[in-house]
Design an enzyme around this catalytic site. Structure first.
Site, PDB file in Angstrom:
ATOM      1  N   TYR A  45       0.844  -1.206   0.000  1.00 59.95           N
ATOM      2  CA  TYR A  45       0.000   0.000   0.000  1.00 59.95           C
ATOM      3  C   TYR A  45       0.878   1.254   0.000  1.00 59.95           C
ATOM      4  CZ  TYR A  45      -3.720   3.204   1.597  1.00 59.95           C
ATOM      5  OH  TYR A  45      -4.635   4.237   1.718  1.00 59.95           O
TER       6      TYR A  45
ATOM      7  N   PRO B  60       2.440   2.552  12.413  1.00 55.82           N
ATOM      8  CA  PRO B  60       3.045   3.837  12.806  1.00 55.82           C
ATOM      9  C   PRO B  60       2.679   4.227  14.243  1.00 55.82           C
ATOM     10  CG  PRO B  60       2.081   3.992  10.610  1.00 55.82           C
ATOM     11  CD  PRO B  60       1.645   2.674  11.180  1.00 55.82           C
TER      12      PRO B  60
ATOM     13  N   GLN C  97       2.802   7.269  15.641  1.00 53.84           N
ATOM     14  CA  GLN C  97       2.081   8.532  15.788  1.00 53.84           C
ATOM     15  C   GLN C  97       1.811   9.128  14.416  1.00 53.84           C
ATOM     16  OE1 GLN C  97       4.657  11.203  17.968  1.00 53.84           O
ATOM     17  NE2 GLN C  97       6.296  11.031  16.475  1.00 53.84           N
TER      18      GLN C  97
HETATM   19  P1  NAD Z   1     -12.767   1.940   0.356  1.00 50.20           P
HETATM   20  O1  NAD Z   1     -12.116   0.615   0.450  1.00 50.20           O
HETATM   21  O2  NAD Z   1     -14.078   2.148   1.039  1.00 50.20           O
HETATM   22  O3  NAD Z   1     -12.961   2.384  -1.160  1.00 50.20           O
HETATM   23  C1  NAD Z   1     -12.090   1.991  -2.188  1.00 50.20           C
HETATM   24  C2  NAD Z   1     -12.951   1.696  -3.419  1.00 50.20           C
HETATM   25  O4  NAD Z   1     -12.097   1.331  -4.511  1.00 50.20           O
HETATM   26  C3  NAD Z   1     -13.906   0.515  -3.195  1.00 50.20           C
HETATM   27  O5  NAD Z   1     -15.188   0.838  -3.666  1.00 50.20           O
HETATM   28  C4  NAD Z   1     -13.281  -0.612  -3.996  1.00 50.20           C
HETATM   29  O6  NAD Z   1     -14.221  -1.575  -4.429  1.00 50.20           O
HETATM   30  C5  NAD Z   1     -12.637   0.152  -5.130  1.00 50.20           C
HETATM   31  N1  NAD Z   1     -11.515  -0.554  -5.771  1.00 50.20           N
HETATM   32  C6  NAD Z   1     -10.471  -1.176  -5.160  1.00 50.20           C
HETATM   33  N2  NAD Z   1      -9.624  -1.689  -6.082  1.00 50.20           N
HETATM   34  C7  NAD Z   1     -10.158  -1.364  -7.295  1.00 50.20           C
HETATM   35  C8  NAD Z   1      -9.744  -1.617  -8.631  1.00 50.20           C
HETATM   36  N3  NAD Z   1      -8.630  -2.309  -8.910  1.00 50.20           N
HETATM   37  N4  NAD Z   1     -10.532  -1.150  -9.646  1.00 50.20           N
HETATM   38  C9  NAD Z   1     -11.675  -0.470  -9.384  1.00 50.20           C
HETATM   39  N5  NAD Z   1     -12.107  -0.205  -8.139  1.00 50.20           N
HETATM   40  C10 NAD Z   1     -11.357  -0.649  -7.101  1.00 50.20           C
HETATM   41  O7  NAD Z   1     -11.684   3.003   0.896  1.00 50.20           O
HETATM   42  P2  NAD Z   1     -11.824   4.565   1.140  1.00 50.20           P
HETATM   43  O8  NAD Z   1     -11.575   4.813   2.569  1.00 50.20           O
HETATM   44  O9  NAD Z   1     -13.048   5.110   0.515  1.00 50.20           O
HETATM   45  O10 NAD Z   1     -10.540   5.077   0.352  1.00 50.20           O
HETATM   46  C11 NAD Z   1     -10.625   5.692  -0.931  1.00 50.20           C
HETATM   47  C12 NAD Z   1      -9.252   6.187  -1.347  1.00 50.20           C
HETATM   48  O11 NAD Z   1      -8.753   7.121  -0.392  1.00 50.20           O
HETATM   49  C13 NAD Z   1      -8.200   5.063  -1.445  1.00 50.20           C
HETATM   50  O12 NAD Z   1      -7.392   5.304  -2.573  1.00 50.20           O
HETATM   51  C14 NAD Z   1      -7.412   5.216  -0.177  1.00 50.20           C
HETATM   52  O13 NAD Z   1      -6.094   4.769  -0.343  1.00 50.20           O
HETATM   53  C15 NAD Z   1      -7.485   6.723   0.062  1.00 50.20           C
HETATM   54  N6  NAD Z   1      -7.291   7.040   1.479  1.00 50.20           N
HETATM   55  C16 NAD Z   1      -8.280   6.793   2.395  1.00 50.20           C
HETATM   56  C17 NAD Z   1      -8.060   7.082   3.734  1.00 50.20           C
HETATM   57  C18 NAD Z   1      -9.121   6.873   4.786  1.00 50.20           C
HETATM   58  O14 NAD Z   1      -8.854   7.116   5.972  1.00 50.20           O
HETATM   59  N7  NAD Z   1     -10.314   6.465   4.462  1.00 50.20           N
HETATM   60  C19 NAD Z   1      -6.828   7.614   4.143  1.00 50.20           C
HETATM   61  C20 NAD Z   1      -5.848   7.811   3.186  1.00 50.20           C
HETATM   62  C21 NAD Z   1      -6.091   7.546   1.856  1.00 50.20           C
HETATM   63  N1  UDP Z   2      -6.260  -0.471  15.738  1.00 51.98           N
HETATM   64  C1  UDP Z   2      -6.662  -0.994  16.960  1.00 51.98           C
HETATM   65  N2  UDP Z   2      -7.727  -1.840  16.993  1.00 51.98           N
HETATM   66  C2  UDP Z   2      -8.437  -2.179  15.875  1.00 51.98           C
HETATM   67  C3  UDP Z   2      -8.031  -1.631  14.622  1.00 51.98           C
HETATM   68  C4  UDP Z   2      -6.932  -0.791  14.595  1.00 51.98           C
HETATM   69  O1  UDP Z   2      -6.065  -0.696  18.008  1.00 51.98           O
HETATM   70  O2  UDP Z   2      -9.401  -2.940  15.990  1.00 51.98           O
HETATM   71  C5  UDP Z   2      -5.122   0.469  15.703  1.00 51.98           C
HETATM   72  C6  UDP Z   2      -4.054   0.136  14.663  1.00 51.98           C
HETATM   73  O3  UDP Z   2      -3.092  -0.748  15.215  1.00 51.98           O
HETATM   74  C7  UDP Z   2      -3.487   1.509  14.377  1.00 51.98           C
HETATM   75  C8  UDP Z   2      -4.656   2.452  14.564  1.00 51.98           C
HETATM   76  O4  UDP Z   2      -5.628   1.721  15.324  1.00 51.98           O
HETATM   77  O5  UDP Z   2      -2.485   1.848  15.315  1.00 51.98           O
HETATM   78  C9  UDP Z   2      -5.297   2.902  13.248  1.00 51.98           C
HETATM   79  O6  UDP Z   2      -5.524   1.753  12.476  1.00 51.98           O
HETATM   80  P1  UDP Z   2      -6.319   1.786  11.102  1.00 51.98           P
HETATM   81  O7  UDP Z   2      -6.243   0.416  10.537  1.00 51.98           O
HETATM   82  O8  UDP Z   2      -7.653   2.405  11.295  1.00 51.98           O
HETATM   83  O9  UDP Z   2      -5.509   2.823  10.188  1.00 51.98           O
HETATM   84  P2  UDP Z   2      -3.943   3.033   9.880  1.00 51.98           P
HETATM   85  O10 UDP Z   2      -3.117   2.124  10.729  1.00 51.98           O
HETATM   86  O11 UDP Z   2      -3.847   2.726   8.437  1.00 51.98           O
HETATM   87  O12 UDP Z   2      -3.725   4.456  10.217  1.00 51.98           O
END
Ligand code: NAD
Ligand code: UDP
Length: 312
Positions: free
Chosen positions: A145, A274, A276
């Site tokens: 990722y 991570p 923090q």
């Molecule tokens: P999500 O998993 O709910 O949505 C991702 C969508 O992409 C899904 O509908 C999935 O079916 C679709 N998808 C996955 N692989 C695909 C492919 N190969 N072709 C077509 N569609 C595909 O996640 P989200 O939280 O809505 O995240 C959306 C975007 O934002 C992602 O790129 C993610 O990396 C980025 N992002 C999200 C967060 C967050 O906290 N939610 C943080 C950082 C970045």
């Molecule tokens: N985490 C947790 N319990 C859970 C899911 C996640 O303590 O059931 C922790 C995880 O280890 C991380 C933080 O919550 O430190 C955020 O995790 P998440 O998967 O939401 O996002 P990311 O690690 O990608 O920021």
């Protein structure tokens, strides 16, 4: 002026909110998704809008359409989902970026990449600003990722420098809200679902690790403002809420807001988790006059209401 806008990953958590907002503004929206983590239920309310179109498509394959803008969101975002098939995850990030950038180049569309705070890895700089290059393990279980998203940023910058494609890169910090999948595995949805079901709340590690949680509506506003910046601005730009909480603090808030009897259980900390994370949003304040408005408690209340409806 109304535009035709392609949203990849449009049936996912963030994508579904973005599609709704763009339709509200009067644009035509093509939602493209392979439904790996997204769901038609997230977009079912939009289907009666004649300006909304849904396409089942995987972005590792090329796609063609006459469009003005692309929001490239397609990619699983939760660690359990992106680690389920890591090779597919990196293909989605890298081949997906190449396909969408190629499309943007052909039809002269503006394209925004949903990048992530994960590009900073387990950061040595706190809070993280856009100049920080990050501390990412290239061979760990999160690398599919993190490195996929880093490579996508590189591709965006190179298409911009080499082919003059109009790009925007946003680095999204942890975002939550309605339309998250209850089995998503991310911390906010896990804790809320566990609290509502009276199950144990799963704290990974000792719960002292921190994150900064942004409510979905704030992010959508920031995304659209970034897309509308002038052509000279490419980003990357951090979009996140600088209020920082430990996972223990989050668990306490969720228990108190749901009035749950759930107990905390401690599970091993996943590799490369991570310690923090907190965005420096000075650039967003300056360039797009944006900062989050919704406090964690208020956003959690709205999210809890949503999960109450779908899990009971
Ligand atoms: P999500 O998993 O709910 O949505 C991702 C969508 O992409 C899904 O509908 C999935 O079916 C679709 N998808 C996955 N692989 C695909 C492919 N190969 N072709 C077509 N569609 C595909 O996640 P989200 O939280 O809505 O995240 C959306 C975007 O934002 C992602 O790129 C993610 O990396 C980025 N992002 C999200 C967060 C967050 O906290 N939610 C943080 C950082 C970045
Ligand atoms: N985490 C947790 N319990 C859970 C899911 C996640 O303590 O059931 C922790 C995880 O280890 C991380 C933080 O919550 O430190 C955020 O995790 P998440 O998967 O939401 O996002 P990311 O690690 O990608 O920021």
């Amino acid at each position: 002026m109304n535009k035709r806008i392609l949203v990849t990953g449009g049936a996912g958590f963030i994508g579904s909110h973005l599609c709704a907002r763009l339709l509200n503004e009067g644009h035509e929206v093509i939602c493209l998704d392979n439904y790996f983590t997204g769901a038609k239920s997230n977009i079912v309310d939009l289907i009666q809008n004649p300006k909304f179109e849904i396409v089942r498509h995987d972005i590792i394959n090329p796609y063609n359409a006459e469009i003005d803008e692309i929001y490239n969101l397609a990619c699983p975002a939760s660690p359990i989902h992106y680690q389920y098939n890591p090779i597919k995850t990196i293909k989605t990030s890298v081949m997906g970026a190449i396909n969408m950038l190629g499309l943007a180049k052909r039809v002269n569309a503006k394209i925004l990449q949903a990048s992530t705070s994960e590009v900073y890895g387990d950061p040595h700089v706190h809070p993280q600003n856009e100049q920080y290059w990050g501390n990412v393990n290239p061979i760990g279980i999160r690398s599919c990722y993190d490195e996929g998203k880093r490579c996508a940023e590189t591709l965006f910058m190179d298409y911009h420098r080499q082919n003059k494609v109009k790009i925007k890169i946003i680095r999204i910090f942890n975002t939550y809200g309605p339309n998250m999948n209850p089995n998503d595995g991310r911390v906010v949805s896990n804790f809320i679902v566990q609290a509502l079901k009276g199950e144990d709340i799963t704290i990974y590690g000792n719960g002292s690790q921190t994150r900064s949680f942004q409510y979905i509506d704030d992010l959508i506003e920031g995304m659209i403002r970034t897309m509308n910046t002038d052509e000279t601005f490419t980003g990357p730009i951090n979009l996140g809420n600088p209020d920082e909480f430990s996972m223990l603090e989050l668990a306490e808030k969720v228990i108190s807001l749901t009035q749950s009897n759930s107990k905390l259980v401690y599970l091993p900390l996943p590799a490369d988790d991570p310690k923090q994370r907190k965005p420096d949003i000075s650039l967003a304040k300056e360039k797009i006059r944006w900062q989050p408005k919704i406090k964690l408690d208020d956003g959690l209340v709205k999210t809890i209401e949503y999960f109450k409806k779908i899990i009971r």
